[in-house]
Design an enzyme around this catalytic site. Sequence first.
Site, PDB file in Angstrom:
ATOM      1  CD  GLU A 106      -2.803  -1.239   2.409  1.00  0.00           C
ATOM      2  OE1 GLU A 106      -3.919  -1.753   2.335  1.00  0.00           O
ATOM      3  OE2 GLU A 106      -2.299  -0.892   3.492  1.00  0.00           O
ATOM      4  CE  LYS A 124     -12.088   1.304  10.012  1.00  0.00           C
ATOM      5  NZ  LYS A 124     -12.068   1.026   8.612  1.00  0.00           N
TER       6      LYS A 124
HETATM    7  C1  5RP Z   1      -5.080  -3.101   4.799  1.00  0.00           C
HETATM    8  C2  5RP Z   1      -5.498  -1.756   5.233  1.00  0.00           C
HETATM    9  C3  5RP Z   1      -6.949  -1.458   5.160  1.00  0.00           C
HETATM   10  O1  5RP Z   1      -7.139  -0.382   4.296  1.00  0.00           O
HETATM   11  C4  5RP Z   1      -7.441  -1.112   6.540  1.00  0.00           C
HETATM   12  O2  5RP Z   1      -7.177  -2.234   7.383  1.00  0.00           O
HETATM   13  C5  5RP Z   1      -8.938  -0.807   6.539  1.00  0.00           C
HETATM   14  O3  5RP Z   1      -9.667  -1.977   6.311  1.00  0.00           O
HETATM   15  P1  5RP Z   1     -11.235  -1.963   6.204  1.00  0.00           P
HETATM   16  O4  5RP Z   1     -11.588  -1.119   5.038  1.00  0.00           O
HETATM   17  O5  5RP Z   1     -11.595  -3.422   6.001  1.00  0.00           O
HETATM   18  O6  5RP Z   1     -11.808  -1.424   7.487  1.00  0.00           O
HETATM   19  O7  5RP Z   1      -4.723  -0.919   5.627  1.00  0.00           O
HETATM   20  O8  5RP Z   1      -3.715  -3.335   5.044  1.00  0.00           O
END
Ligand code: 5RP
Length: 231
Positions: A106, A124
């Site tokens: 990422e 979040k």
């Molecule tokens: C994966 C990530 C995801 O973007 C993060 O964990 C968010 O996940 P979700 O959209 O399922 O809540 O960083 O490595």
Amino acid sequence: MSADDQKKAAGEAAAALVETGMVVGLGTGSTAAWFVRALSARMKDGLTITAGVPTSESTAALARELGIPLQTLDEARRIDLTVDGADEIGPGLSLIKGGGAALLREKLVWEASNRCVCIADAAKLVETLGKFHLPIEVVAFGHRKTANRILDVLMDHDIEMPARLRQKDGAPVLTDGGNLIYDANCVAIHNPAQLADDLKRVTGVVDHGLFLDLCDEALVGSESGVDRILP
Ligand code: 5RP
């Protein structure tokens, strides 16, 4: 709206940002998957993109299933826009990522992108990063020694809990690159930039989930729609 409805709304709002001919970074996780689905729906309605650049094998599999053309990071001549989820969104759009163990790919894709948009549900958003355990990717060789050195760094930041090796079904979780993840219960990260630098200096640490000064915009689902947040 449920958290999943908020994630879907944010994913759809981000898909509306994609323009003809773009190379698009495809994030990882449940929110990013909503984006990938919404992008594919727009493509079925006539949008043409040059390619998607997936940030994980799981996202690549989903995109392939949906007929989205893919390029690897090295194949892509540029990335116009990357859309990805986050585990926490703090002040100035500082982020914790890596809950899905994809933080390294990422970050590589984010850093190569002209514009990065984070999509998430409202839960979040935080005032201080650190309640979500900070993922730290380490090479497998000597990882317990590396974990001891990570603890020293954490203690310098008044974080006294050792980072824990991420496991699933009794076995260590392996990243797409074959590395391990340690999750650090930081509670509150008061100086994310310094912690980011200090962790990167530990030999054996490949990267960590602090994404600082990388996010250009967040689209966050809420009860009333999707809020756009700038740094
Ligand atoms: C994966 C990530 C995801 O973007 C993060 O964990 C968010 O996940 P979700 O959209 O399922 O809540 O960083 O490595």
